[in-house]
Design a protein around this motif. Structure first.
Motif, PDB file in Angstrom:
ATOM      1  N   ASN A  93       7.675   4.591 -18.991  1.00  0.00           N
ATOM      2  CA  ASN A  93       7.345   5.183 -17.701  1.00  0.00           C
ATOM      3  C   ASN A  93       8.605   5.662 -16.981  1.00  0.00           C
ATOM      4  O   ASN A  93       8.644   6.766 -16.416  1.00  0.00           O
ATOM      5  N   TRP A  94       9.653   4.860 -17.004  1.00  0.00           N
ATOM      6  CA  TRP A  94      10.910   5.198 -16.336  1.00  0.00           C
ATOM      7  C   TRP A  94      11.568   6.418 -16.979  1.00  0.00           C
ATOM      8  O   TRP A  94      12.234   7.202 -16.315  1.00  0.00           O
ATOM      9  N   LEU A  95      11.371   6.571 -18.307  1.00  0.00           N
ATOM     10  CA  LEU A  95      12.016   7.662 -19.044  1.00  0.00           C
ATOM     11  C   LEU A  95      11.060   8.828 -19.309  1.00  0.00           C
ATOM     12  O   LEU A  95      11.407   9.753 -20.040  1.00  0.00           O
ATOM     13  N   SER A  96       9.869   8.779 -18.738  1.00  0.00           N
ATOM     14  CA  SER A  96       8.855   9.831 -18.933  1.00  0.00           C
ATOM     15  C   SER A  96       8.510  10.003 -20.408  1.00  0.00           C
ATOM     16  O   SER A  96       8.445  11.126 -20.925  1.00  0.00           O
ATOM     17  N   GLY A  97       8.298   8.880 -21.071  1.00  0.00           N
ATOM     18  CA  GLY A  97       7.947   8.904 -22.488  1.00  0.00           C
ATOM     19  C   GLY A  97       6.668   8.130 -22.755  1.00  0.00           C
ATOM     20  O   GLY A  97       5.937   7.760 -21.841  1.00  0.00           O
ATOM     21  N   THR A  98       6.407   7.881 -24.047  1.00  0.00           N
ATOM     22  CA  THR A  98       5.205   7.168 -24.481  1.00  0.00           C
ATOM     23  C   THR A  98       5.596   6.013 -25.393  1.00  0.00           C
ATOM     24  O   THR A  98       6.339   6.218 -26.355  1.00  0.00           O
ATOM     25  N   PRO A  99       5.110   4.795 -25.119  1.00  0.00           N
ATOM     26  CA  PRO A  99       5.349   3.691 -26.045  1.00  0.00           C
ATOM     27  C   PRO A  99       4.361   3.769 -27.203  1.00  0.00           C
ATOM     28  O   PRO A  99       3.207   4.168 -27.021  1.00  0.00           O
ATOM     29  N   LEU A 100       4.804   3.410 -28.389  1.00  0.00           N
ATOM     30  CA  LEU A 100       3.939   3.526 -29.566  1.00  0.00           C
ATOM     31  C   LEU A 100       4.303   2.425 -30.562  1.00  0.00           C
ATOM     32  O   LEU A 100       5.482   2.197 -30.838  1.00  0.00           O
ATOM     33  N   VAL A 101       3.291   1.736 -31.074  1.00  0.00           N
ATOM     34  CA  VAL A 101       3.501   0.715 -32.100  1.00  0.00           C
ATOM     35  C   VAL A 101       3.008   1.257 -33.436  1.00  0.00           C
ATOM     36  O   VAL A 101       1.886   1.763 -33.529  1.00  0.00           O
ATOM     37  N   ILE A 102       3.858   1.165 -34.451  1.00  0.00           N
ATOM     38  CA  ILE A 102       3.483   1.588 -35.803  1.00  0.00           C
ATOM     39  C   ILE A 102       3.463   0.346 -36.677  1.00  0.00           C
ATOM     40  O   ILE A 102       4.448  -0.406 -36.726  1.00  0.00           O
TER      41      ILE A 102
END
Length: 374
Positions: A67-76
């Motif tokens: 959220n702070w970096l304007s990205g998306t967390p993703l687990v693979i």
């Protein structure tokens, strides 16, 4: 399959999809393993053989960092419990999309969208409630008649229409066949908002009366204060920074406001005082993220030693991909001004910096020579 093999597979897929990928973060515990960017899309990937190994604290930090970096967390991952993850099926762990490498490949390389999500009890498809109601009315069918044809209750059809409730794959296929319309709602891996909402609703319903004691490990440091108060803080900080007793031991996980490692907290608080919002981390390969209106800085704090040189190289790789600045605040004397694009700033130099613009100027000056070497 070993985790290293799985990470190599993920990196290969992302690179084939046009992503720039950072070096692997070999920090334990680590909130993410690699950062990857393609255009405006930034993802922070956690790679696990078993996705059930994701902890609540790690997930919390991943979400906040993203959220702070304007990205998306993703687990693979490869499996859940004792079962392999299904292809093109979206699993949710602590409100983070979790998928296998094949689904990652289909989404980013082939452009294939997933429609199926896994929940306790089986695989489900989210229904477009508006499309369902319009198709039912167009076909002049009542809630009861459609329910009878599908083999569910009238109330269930009503919930599908009003709430877009998920249904089993067989039910959705039957509805689509009867009404001759597509009803399955695609799942955007980069913005799974409705899945997150549904997951939160389930968690709220099943949440025990006693709330979990665990809390997010990212903390906000005090916000910038008035110029007068900042000047007073600068004077007091200079006295503390010039003390010969100050000592910072690597990447210590102390607590702010008088707990943990005082010099480390003083330097981070100083960054806050000169005009940056600062979020402190516990599992990332940097101690904090510092941000003002124009710049984002991945911020480490350490003594100067061989370990900090290695960490600075990793920080450079991550910041290059994320497109931020990277700085190590050094308690004591540093033998170098920068390592790749990570700038080293000694504590006695830090106290002479009086605003965000001055800090960015120092960063640009010190990393510039590194750009010309090669």
């Amino acid at each position: 399959m070993a985790k290293d093999v799985l990470i190599d597979q993920v990196v290969s897929i992302l690179q084939k999809a046009g992503f720039d990928v950072s070096e692997r973060c070999n920090i334990r515990p680590g909130s993410f393993d690699i950062a990857a960017r393609c255009g405006d899309v930034l993802i922070l990937c956690k790679v696990l053989l078993n996705i059930d190994g994701l902890t609540e604290d790690t997930a919390s930090e991943m979400r906040l960092l993203a959220n702070w970096l304007s990205g998306t967390p993703l687990v693979i991952g490869a499996k859940t419990r004792d079962q392999m993850l299904e292809d093109n099926v979206i699993y949710m762990r602590y409100n983070i999309v979790s998928i296998n490498p094949e689904t990652l490949y289909d989404y980013f390389v082939e452009g294939i969208t997933s429609f199926i999500s896994a929940s306790p009890g089986g695989l489900y498809v989210s229904i477009d409630g508006t499309a369902l109601k319009e198709a039912r009315l167009y076909n002049d069918m009542s809630l009861g008649s459609l329910a009878g044809a599908v083999g569910v209750s009238r109330r269930t059809i009503s919930k599908y229409e009003e709430e877009g409730m998920s249904a089993s794959i067989d039910v959705v296929l039957t509805l689509e066949e009867i009404l001759n319309v597509e009803l399955a709602k695609p799942i955007d891996i980069l913005n799974p908002s409705f899945l997150v909402k549904k997951n939160q609703e389930k968690e709220t319903k099943s949440e025990p009366k006693e709330k979990s004691k665990s809390a997010p490990k990212i903390r906000d440091l005090p916000a910038p204060v008035s110029p007068e108060a900042a000047e007073e803080y600068l004077r007091e900080s200079k006295k503390k920074f010039e003390s010969k007793d100050s000592n910072v031991h690597g990447h210590t996980h102390g607590h702010a406001h008088g707990h943990g490692n005082a010099p480390e907290q003083e330097m981070l608080s100083y960054i806050s005082t000169i005009g940056f919002d600062v979020k402190e981390t516990s599992q990332a390969p940097f101690k904090a993220i510092s941000k003002d209106k124009q710049s984002v800085i991945l911020t480490g704090v350490s003594n100067y030693n061989p370990t900090v040189i290695k960490r600075a190289r990793l920080l450079s790789s991550i910041s290059d991909v994320i497109q931020t600045e990277s700085v190590f605040l050094i308690n004591g004397t540093s033998k170098v001004k920068s390592v790749q694009n990570t700038v080293f700033i000694e504590k006695n130099e830090l106290v002479k910096i009086h605003g965000p613009e001055e800090l960015i100027e120092v960063i640009e000056e010190r990393k510039a020579p590194e750009k010309t070497k090669k």
